[in-house]
Design an enzyme around this catalytic site. Structure first.
Site, short mmCIF file in Angstrom:
data_model
loop_
_atom_site.label_atom_id
_atom_site.label_comp_id
_atom_site.label_asym_id
_atom_site.label_seq_id
_atom_site.Cartn_x
_atom_site.Cartn_y
_atom_site.Cartn_z
N CYS A 62 23.16 -14.07 -0.89
CA CYS A 62 23.68 -15.29 -0.26
C CYS A 62 25.10 -15.60 -0.71
O CYS A 62 25.83 -16.29 -0.02
CB CYS A 62 22.76 -16.46 -0.57
SG CYS A 62 22.53 -16.65 -2.33
N GLU A 70 20.25 -25.16 -8.77
CA GLU A 70 19.35 -24.44 -9.66
C GLU A 70 20.18 -23.89 -10.81
O GLU A 70 21.36 -23.59 -10.65
CB GLU A 70 18.68 -23.29 -8.91
CG GLU A 70 17.76 -23.79 -7.82
CD GLU A 70 16.93 -22.69 -7.17
OE1 GLU A 70 17.43 -21.57 -7.01
OE2 GLU A 70 15.77 -22.98 -6.84
N PRO A 106 5.79 -15.97 -2.50
CA PRO A 106 6.91 -15.02 -2.50
C PRO A 106 7.09 -14.43 -1.11
O PRO A 106 6.22 -14.55 -0.25
CB PRO A 106 6.45 -13.93 -3.49
CG PRO A 106 4.96 -14.00 -3.48
CD PRO A 106 4.57 -15.40 -3.10
N ALA A 107 8.23 -13.77 -0.89
CA ALA A 107 8.49 -13.14 0.41
C ALA A 107 7.46 -12.04 0.65
O ALA A 107 7.04 -11.34 -0.27
CB ALA A 107 9.90 -12.54 0.43
N TRP A 110 13.32 -12.21 -0.26
CA TRP A 110 13.12 -10.83 -0.72
C TRP A 110 14.31 -10.25 -1.44
O TRP A 110 14.22 -9.20 -2.04
CB TRP A 110 12.77 -9.94 0.47
CG TRP A 110 13.73 -10.11 1.61
CD1 TRP A 110 13.57 -10.92 2.70
CD2 TRP A 110 15.04 -9.54 1.75
NE1 TRP A 110 14.68 -10.88 3.51
CE2 TRP A 110 15.60 -10.03 2.94
CE3 TRP A 110 15.79 -8.66 0.98
CZ2 TRP A 110 16.87 -9.69 3.38
CZ3 TRP A 110 17.06 -8.30 1.42
CH2 TRP A 110 17.59 -8.83 2.60
N ASN A 111 15.50 -10.89 -1.33
CA ASN A 111 16.69 -10.18 -1.82
C ASN A 111 16.82 -10.17 -3.35
O ASN A 111 17.37 -9.25 -3.92
CB ASN A 111 17.97 -10.69 -1.14
CG ASN A 111 18.20 -12.16 -1.30
OD1 ASN A 111 17.32 -12.89 -1.76
ND2 ASN A 111 19.36 -12.62 -0.92
N GLU A 152 18.10 -23.86 -1.17
CA GLU A 152 19.18 -22.89 -1.41
C GLU A 152 19.23 -22.01 -0.18
O GLU A 152 18.38 -21.14 0.00
CB GLU A 152 18.86 -22.04 -2.65
CG GLU A 152 18.69 -22.83 -3.93
CD GLU A 152 20.00 -23.35 -4.48
OE1 GLU A 152 21.05 -22.86 -4.07
OE2 GLU A 152 19.96 -24.29 -5.29
N LEU A 153 20.23 -22.25 0.68
CA LEU A 153 20.20 -21.63 2.01
C LEU A 153 21.30 -20.59 2.18
O LEU A 153 21.86 -20.11 1.21
CB LEU A 153 20.27 -22.73 3.07
CG LEU A 153 19.23 -23.87 2.88
CD1 LEU A 153 19.41 -24.95 3.93
CD2 LEU A 153 17.81 -23.32 2.91
#
Ligand code: NAP
Length: 490
Positions: free
Chosen positions: A295, A466, A187-188, A162-163, A261-262
Site C-alpha cells: 500500500c 497503527e 485473515p485473507a 494477503w500482501n 488502513e486502506l
C-alpha cells in the site's frame, strides 16, 4: 486433509489447517474447506476450513467470555505474554518465512524480514502496553475529583490482506492484546497459514482461550457477522478502499470504532538537487519490495526536468538487473504476483499507458507466472496507472518542472497514505514535507514502516493509526470518573 506440512518445517506444529475458536483448533461444522495455492506454481499447498456464521459467532462468544479476565489482568502480565510470543516468533522465524513465501510468493529473504518486522510490533506493544496512563483533571469544587481513565475497548474484530500476511496481523493484534482487548481475526483467504502459525505460537506463549480467535472462510459471510455483531466494539481493517467503505457502512448500525488502513497512490518526488544514487536507492526500495504489492509502494515517480534523464538511465540499469522468480529460489528479488487477476490488472495498466503515449524504457527478464519489472516514462495523469494502485513491479515516471508543479501533481489523488521526496535542500524538504497530503512522508528514504512510528493515511486512505503510541490508543476508550461529596478538608 491431514495436518501435515508440505514444506520442510523444523516445527511441523506450525502448519495449522484449522480455525482457532475458544482455544481449540476446529474444522467448519459442515466440513467444507477452501484450498490455498502457491502463487509461484499454482499448486495447492493446503486447505483451511470454510467457516461461516456459526463458527464466527462461536469465536465472538468466546472472545466475549474471555474479555473480563483478560482486561482485568495487570498490564505487565499481559505484556509478559506478548514478550514470550515475540520470542517464539523470532525463534520460529525461518519456518514462518517458509510458510509465508509458500502462500504469498515473496522472496524468502523478504519473508524473513517481514517476520522480524511483524515481531517488532509485538515487542513494541509489550512495552507500550505498560505505559498507557490516564490523568486527573482539576475539579470545579473542593469536594469533587475527576479521574480520566483509559480502558480497553472490548471485543475487537480484524480483517487483514494477503500482501503482508504476518505484519498486518501483529500490527493489530499486539496493541489490542496489550490494551486488554480480545480479538477475532479473519485473515485473507489467499494467506491464512501464516496467521494460523502465529495463532499457534500465541497459544504456546500463554494467550488464554478465547482471547484470540482466527476464522478462515468467505470474506462476505464472516465480515457480515463481525460487522453486524453488537459484541464487537471495534473493527480494524486493512485492505482496499472500496471494501473499507462497505465495511464502514456495515458497522454504522452498531456504531463501532473503526481503524481503516486502506489503499494508496504514493508519489515519490525527485528534485533536481537530489543525490542521484540516494534517489535511485529510495525508488528501488519503495517500488519493488514485495513485487510492488504494498500500500505504500511508489505508484507515481515524479521527476524534475533537470535530473530526469540521468535518473531514468540509472534506474533502468537497476530494473534490468532485477532477478525474478520463485521466492524459494536463491537470489530472487521479485516473486510472483498473488494471482491471475493481479497479473491481468498490471498488464492492463501497462497496455493503457503505452496506448496513451508512455515509453517502455527497461524491463527485467521474466516468464510464465512472473510479471516482468518494468520502467515506463512519459506517464500522464489521464492514464489508469496514475489514478489506481498498480500493485505490481512497474516504475512509472512523470516529468515536472517547478516545485509547485511537483507538489500539485503529488497531491492530485483522493488517496493520502505515503509520499516520498528526494532533495538535497533541507528548506525544500520541510516545505514539501509539510505540503504533501499524506499520513506518512519519507524524506530521502523509501522505507517508512517501523513499529515505533504511527502508520496510516489521510483522505480516502483510511482512519486511525497503527504502530507507535497512537497504535495503542486505537484500542483504548476514555472514561471520566467523577467523585462528588468528598470530605477532604479543602
Ligand atoms: P481487499 O480485497 O480489500 O481484501 C482485504 C481483506 O478484506 C481480505 O481479508 C479480504 O478477504 C477481505 N474482504 C474482501 N471483501 C470483503 C467483504 N465484502 N467483507 C469483509 N471482508 C472482505 O484488499 P486486497 O486486494 O486483498 O489487499 C490489497 C489492498 O490493501 C490494497 O488496496 C492495499 O493498498 C491495501 N493495503 C493497505 C495497507 C495500509 O496499511 N493502508 C496495508 C496493506 C494493504 P478475502 O481475502 O477472503 O477475500
Amino acid at each position: 486433509m491431514a495436518n501435515t506440512a508440505p514444506l520442510a518445517l523444523a516445527d511441523s506444529g506450525l502448519w495449522r489447517q484449522e480455525a482457532l475458536v475458544d482455544g481449540e483448533w476446529i474444522g467448519a461444522a459442515d466440513g467444507r474447506t477452501i484450498a490455498v495455492d502457491d502463487p509461484a506454481t499454482g499448486e495447492v499447498i493446503g486447505t483451511v476450513p470454510d467457516c461461516g456464521t456459526a463458527e464466527t459467532e462461536a469465536a465472538l462468544a468466546a472472545a466475549g467470555r474471555a474479555l473480563p479476565a483478560w482486561r482485568a489482568r495487570p498490564a505487565p502480565e499481559r505484556c509478559a505474554i506478548l514478550r514470550r510470543w515475540h520470542d517464539l516468533i523470532m525463534a520460529a522465524a525461518k519456518d514462518l518465512a517458509r510458510i509465508l513465501t509458500a502462500e504469498q510468493g515473496k522472496p524468502l529473504v523478504e519473508a524473513e524480514a517481514e517476520i522480524a518486522y511483524a515481531a517488532s510490533f509485538v515487542s513494541w506493544f509489550a512495552q507500550e502496553g505498560q505505559r498507557s496512563r490516564g490523568h486527573e483533571v482539576p475539579a470545579p469544587t473542593a469536594d469533587r475529583r475527576i479521574l480520566v481513565r483509559r480502558e480497553a475497548v472490548g471485543v475487537c474484530a480484524a480483517i487483514t490482506p494477503w500482501n503482508f500476511p504476518a505484519a498486518m496481523i501483529t500490527r493489530k493484534l499486539a496493541p489490542a492484546l496489550a490494551a486488554g482487548c480480545t480479538m477475532v481475526l479473519k485473515p485473507a483467504q489467499q494467506t491464512p497459514f501464516t496467521a494460523l502459525a502465529l495463532g499457534e505460537l500465541a497459544l504456546r506463549a500463554g494467550v488464554p482461550a478465547g482471547v484470540l480467535g482466527i476464522v478462515t472462510g468467505e470474506a462476505k459471510v464472516i465480515g457480515g457477522v463481525l460487522t453486524a455483531s453488537p459484541v464487537v466494539r471495534l473493527l480494524s481493517f486493512t485492505g482496499s478502499t472500496p471494501v473499507g467503505s462497505r465495511l464502514m457502512e456495515q458497522c454504522a448500525p452498531t456504531i463501532k470504532k473503526l481503524a481503516l488502513e486502506l489503499g494508496g497512490n504514493a508519489p515519490l518526488i525527485v528534485f533536481d538537487d537530489a543525490d542521484l544514487d540516494e534517489a535511485v536507492e529510495a525508488t528501488m526500495a519503495a517500488k519493488f519490495r514485495n513485487a510492488g504489492q504494498s500500500c505504500v509502494a511508489v505508484n507515481r515517480i515524479l521527476v524534475q526536468s533537470g535530473i530526469h534523464d540521468a535518473f531514468v538511465d540509472k534506474l533502468a540499469v537497476r530494473v534490468r538487473a532485477l532477478k525474478v522468480g520463485a521466492g524459494t529460489e536463491d537470489g530472487m528479488q521479485v516473486g510472483p504476483l498473488i494471482d491471475d487477476a493481479a497479473r491481468a490488472k498490471v498488464a492492463d495498466h501497462v497496455q493503457d499507458a503505452l496506448a496513451k503515449g508512455a515509453t517502455l524504457v527497461a524491463q527485467a527478464p521474466a516468464s510464465g507466472r512472473f510479471t516482468a519489472p518494468m520502467l515506463l516514462t512519459g506517464m500522464t495523469e489521464d492514464m489508469r496507472a496514475a489514478q489506481e494502485e498498480i500493485f505490481g513491479p512497474v516504475a512509472a515516471i512523470y516529468r515536472f518542472d517547478t516545485e509547485a508543479d511537483g507538489i500539485a501533481l503529488a497531491n492530485a489523488t483522493p488517496y493520502g497514505l505515503a509520499a516520498y521526496c528526494c532533495t538535497g535542500d533541507m528548506h525544500r524538504a520541510w516545505r514539501v514535507g509539510e505540503a504533501l497530503e499524506a499520513g506518512m512522508v519519507g524524506l530521502n528514504t523509501g522505507a517508512i514502516s517501523l513499529a515505533m512510528a504511527p502508520f496510516g493515511g489521510v483522505k480516502q486512505s483510511g482512519l486511525g493509526r497503527e504502530g507507535g503510541a497512537e497504535g495503542l490508543e486505537e484500542y483504548l476508550e476514555t472514561k471520566a470518573v467523577h467523585w462528588a461529596g468528598l470530605q477532604t478538608g479543602g
